[in-house]
Design an enzyme around this catalytic site. Structure first.
Site, mmCIF file in Angstrom:
data_model
loop_
_atom_site.group_PDB
_atom_site.id
_atom_site.type_symbol
_atom_site.label_atom_id
_atom_site.label_comp_id
_atom_site.label_asym_id
_atom_site.label_seq_id
_atom_site.Cartn_x
_atom_site.Cartn_y
_atom_site.Cartn_z
ATOM 1 N N GLU A 53 51.387 70.012 49.112
ATOM 2 C CA GLU A 53 50.220 69.430 49.770
ATOM 3 C C GLU A 53 49.250 70.473 50.315
ATOM 4 O OE1 GLU A 53 51.324 66.375 52.562
ATOM 5 O OE2 GLU A 53 52.071 65.053 50.990
ATOM 6 N N GLU A 55 55.636 62.917 45.532
ATOM 7 C CA GLU A 55 55.979 62.084 46.683
ATOM 8 C C GLU A 55 55.238 60.755 46.583
ATOM 9 O OE1 GLU A 55 55.412 63.897 50.507
ATOM 10 O OE2 GLU A 55 56.253 65.823 49.869
#
Length: 498
Positions: free
Chosen positions: A221, A324
Site C-alpha cells: 500500500e 487484500e
C-alpha cells in the site's frame, strides 16, 4: 544527494526477467507456483502485529508493534520478550490450519513481514527497530522459513513474501509496525531505500532454493502519488536491479498506490514486446473506508464493483493481483435501505461478486484479509467464516484435465471460425492461420500441465504469454501476422477453462 543519485543510477536500466516459461519445456513445479492463479489468504497479525487481530501481544497503552516490543522489554527483559514473540510466531499456524487451507482449495498465503524480521535484524541499523531487531527478532527469519514456508510447501501451498513494514512507512497509516506521523517517510529517505534494496537481494538469494515462493512483494500500500511518481519509480527499479542479481525468475510484486493504471503503464514502459520484467501489480479492494462508499447502500456497492474494480486498464504485458480484500461494508451503508435485514444474503453476494470480478481481472489471484483472529470469529474480515458461508469461492481451480478429444474438437472449431472470419474480411490477404493454431495449441498444452498439479490454472498470463510468444518467434520467425498467434493463445486459455 549521493544516496538519491545512487538510487537513480540503480533504477535506470531495468533488466528483463527470465522467461516465465522455459523454451522447449513444459512448466516445472516451481514455475507453476510462480505463475498459477491463486485462491489465497493473508496471515495478518503475525510477523507484523495488528492489535485488532491479536491483542494479546500488546501491553496496555500500546497500539503498534514498536511500542509493544518497547514496553514488553521495559516491563520484563529482552530474553523474556524474545521468548514471548518466538512462541507466538511458532504457534501461529498449526498443522490443522494448513490442512484446513489445503482441504478448502487455498493455493497460496501472503505473509506480511517487517524489515526488522529479516536475517537476524541485519537491515534495521539506523531505524526505529534497531534496538530490538538483533535481539528480540534475531530468529524471526528462520522461524518464518521453518514454520511457514516449509509447512506450506508440504501442503502444496505457495507463499507471497510481503514486506509489509518499511522504515518510516510506505504510507501514512500505522499498520506497518511503527507509529505513524501521518507521513510516508520512507519515500524521502534514500538511505533506507538502499538498505531495503540490499535486503531484497538477500531475500532473493536466501529463498531461491524453495520451489513454493510465489513472489516477493517489496512494498504494501504505497501512498498515492501523482504521475510521474518519481520516488516510487526509482525505488521499484532499484529494488528490481538488486533482486535480479540473485534471482531472475521470482515474480516481484509492487503496490499500485491506489492507481493501477499508472503502474500498468510503468511496467509496460520498462519492458519490450517480447520480454517481461517479471512484475505483478498489487491492488487492494476495500469498500468500507471512504466517505463515498459509506454513502452507498450494500446493493449499490455490489452493483458498482463491475465499474470500479480494476477497470480501464491496458493489461497488455501486465499481470495483476488483489493482495487484500474483505467482505466488510461500513455500518453507515448497512443502515441504508433496510439492508441489515438481508445482511447474510448481501454479504454472500458481495463476496461472490468480488471473487468473480477478481478472477477475470487479476489473473495472479486474490488474498483475503485475513485468516485468523485471537478472539475467534472475525466476522466479515474472517476468511474461514466467509468461506463457510459460501461468500468467498475459488473461481479458477479445476476438478480435472480435459481429455484429448476435447482439445481436437475445440481447436478445429476455433481455427475454422478464425480462418473463415479473416478470410472473409480480405480474401486476397495471405494470412498465416497456422500461427493461430500454434498459439492455441501452446496455451492448451501448458494449461494441461498446470491442471495436473491440483487443478491449477495459468494466472500470470501476460508473463507466460510473452515467454511463449518469444519462443514462437524464434522458431517460426517474426511476422506482421504475429497477432494471429496471440489470438490463438488467448482463445486456447479461454477454451481450456470453458
Amino acid at each position: 544527494m549521493f544516496d538519491k543519485l545512487k538510487i537513480k543510477s540503480k533504477s535506470s536500466n531495468i533488466a528483463p526477467a527470465n522467461p516465465a516459461a522455459t523454451p522447449g519445456s513444459g512448466p516445472s513445479k516451481k514455475q507453476i507456483y510462480q505463475s498459477r492463479s491463486n485462491f489465497g489468504v493473508n496471515l495478518g497479525g503475525c510477523f507484523v502485529l495488528e492489535k485488532w487481530i491479536f491483542h494479546k501481544m500488546f501491553p496496555e497503552g500500546t497500539d503498534c508493534e514498536l511500542d509493544a516490543v518497547t514496553k514488553l522489554v521495559k516491563d520484563s527483559n529482552t530474553d523474556e520478550t524474545k521468548k514471548k514473540f518466538e512462541e507466538y510466531w511458532s504457534g501461529f499456524m498449526s498443522e490443522d490450519d494448513w490442512k484446513w487451507l489445503q482441504e478448502h482449495k487455498v493455493t497460496s498465503v501472503r505473509v506480511p513481514l517487517g524489515y526488522w524480521d529479516v536475517n537476524g535484524g541485519k537491515y534495521a541499523k539506523g531505524t526505529k527497530f534497531e534496538k530490538y531487531a538483533t535481539t528480540v527478532y534475531s530468529n524471526a527469519w528462520d522461524i518464518f522459513k521453518k514454520k511457514f514456508i516449509e509447512p506450506a510447501a508440504a501442503h502444496n501451498i505457495s507463499v507471497v513474501v510481503d514486506i509489509h513494514g518499511l522504515p518510516g512507512g510506505a504510507n501514512g497509516a500505522d499498520h506497518s509496525g511503527e507509529k505513524s506521523s501521518g507521513k510516508a517517510e520512507f519515500w524521502s529517505d534514500q538511505s533506507a531505500q538502499l538498505t531495503m534494496c540490499d535486503m531484497f537481494e538477500f531475500i532473493a538469494k536466501d529463498l531461491k532454493s524453495y520451489d513454493n515462493i510465489a513472489g516477493l512483494q517489496i512494498v504494501n500500500e504505497a501512498e498515492f502519488a501523482n504521475d510521474p511518481a518519481k520516488e516510487q519509480s526509482r525505488f521499484y527499479g532499484a529494488a528490481l536491479s538488486h533482486i535480479r542479481k540473485e534471482d531472475k525468475d521470482i515474480p516481484v510484486i509492487i503496490s499500485d498506490g491506489w492507481w493501477p493504471g499508472q503502474w500498468a503503464k510503468w511496467v509496460q514502459s520498462n519492458q519490450s514486446g517480447n520480454e517481461s520484467i517479471g512484475v505483478v501489480v498489487d491492488s487492494h479492494c476495500y469498500r468500507c473506508f471512504s466517505d463515498d462508499d459509506k454513502k452507498k447502500s450494500p446493493p449499490q456497492i455490489i452493483q458498482d464493483l463491475d465499474s470500479d474494480l480494476l477497470t480501464n486498464i491496458d493489461r497488455n504485458g501486465v499481470d495483476f493481483m488483489v493482495g487484500e480484500y474483505s467482505c466488510v461494508i461500513d455500518g453507515e451503508s448497512w443502515n441504508k435501505d433496510n439492508a441489515n435485514s438481508k445482511r447474510d444474503e448481501l454479504v454472500v453476494d458481495y463476496g461472490k461478486r468480488q471473487s468473480e470480478i477478481i478472477g477475470r481481472r487479476a489473473g495472479f489471484g486474490s488474498y483475503f484479509w485475513t485468516f485468523k483472529f485471537e478472539s475467534g470469529n472475525g466476522g466479515e474480515w474472517d476468511f474461514k467464516t466467509m468461506v463457510d458461508k459460501g461468500a468467498i469461492v475459488p473461481t479458477t481451480i479445476l476438478n480435472g484435465v480435459p481429455d484429448s478429444s476435447k482439445f481436437d474438437e475445440k481447436l478445429e472449431g476455433n481455427l475454422s471460425a478464425h480462418s473463415d472470419y479473416w478470410n472473409g474480411q480480405n480474401s486476397n490477404e495471405k494470412y498465416e492461420h497456422d500461427r493461430y493454431k500454434d498459439g492455441f495449441t501452446t496455451a492448451w498444452k501448458d494449461s494441461e500441465e498446470f491442471a495436473k498439479f491440483n487443478g491449477s490454472t495459468i494466472g500470470r498470463e501476460q508473463a507466460w504469454k510473452l515467454a511463449r510468444r518469444a519462443e514462437h518467434i524464434k522458431q517460426k520467425g517474426d511476422s506482421k501476422y504475429i497477432w494471429e498467434w496471440e489470438q490463438g493463445f488467448d482463445k486456447g486459455l479461454e477454451e481450456f477453462l470453458g
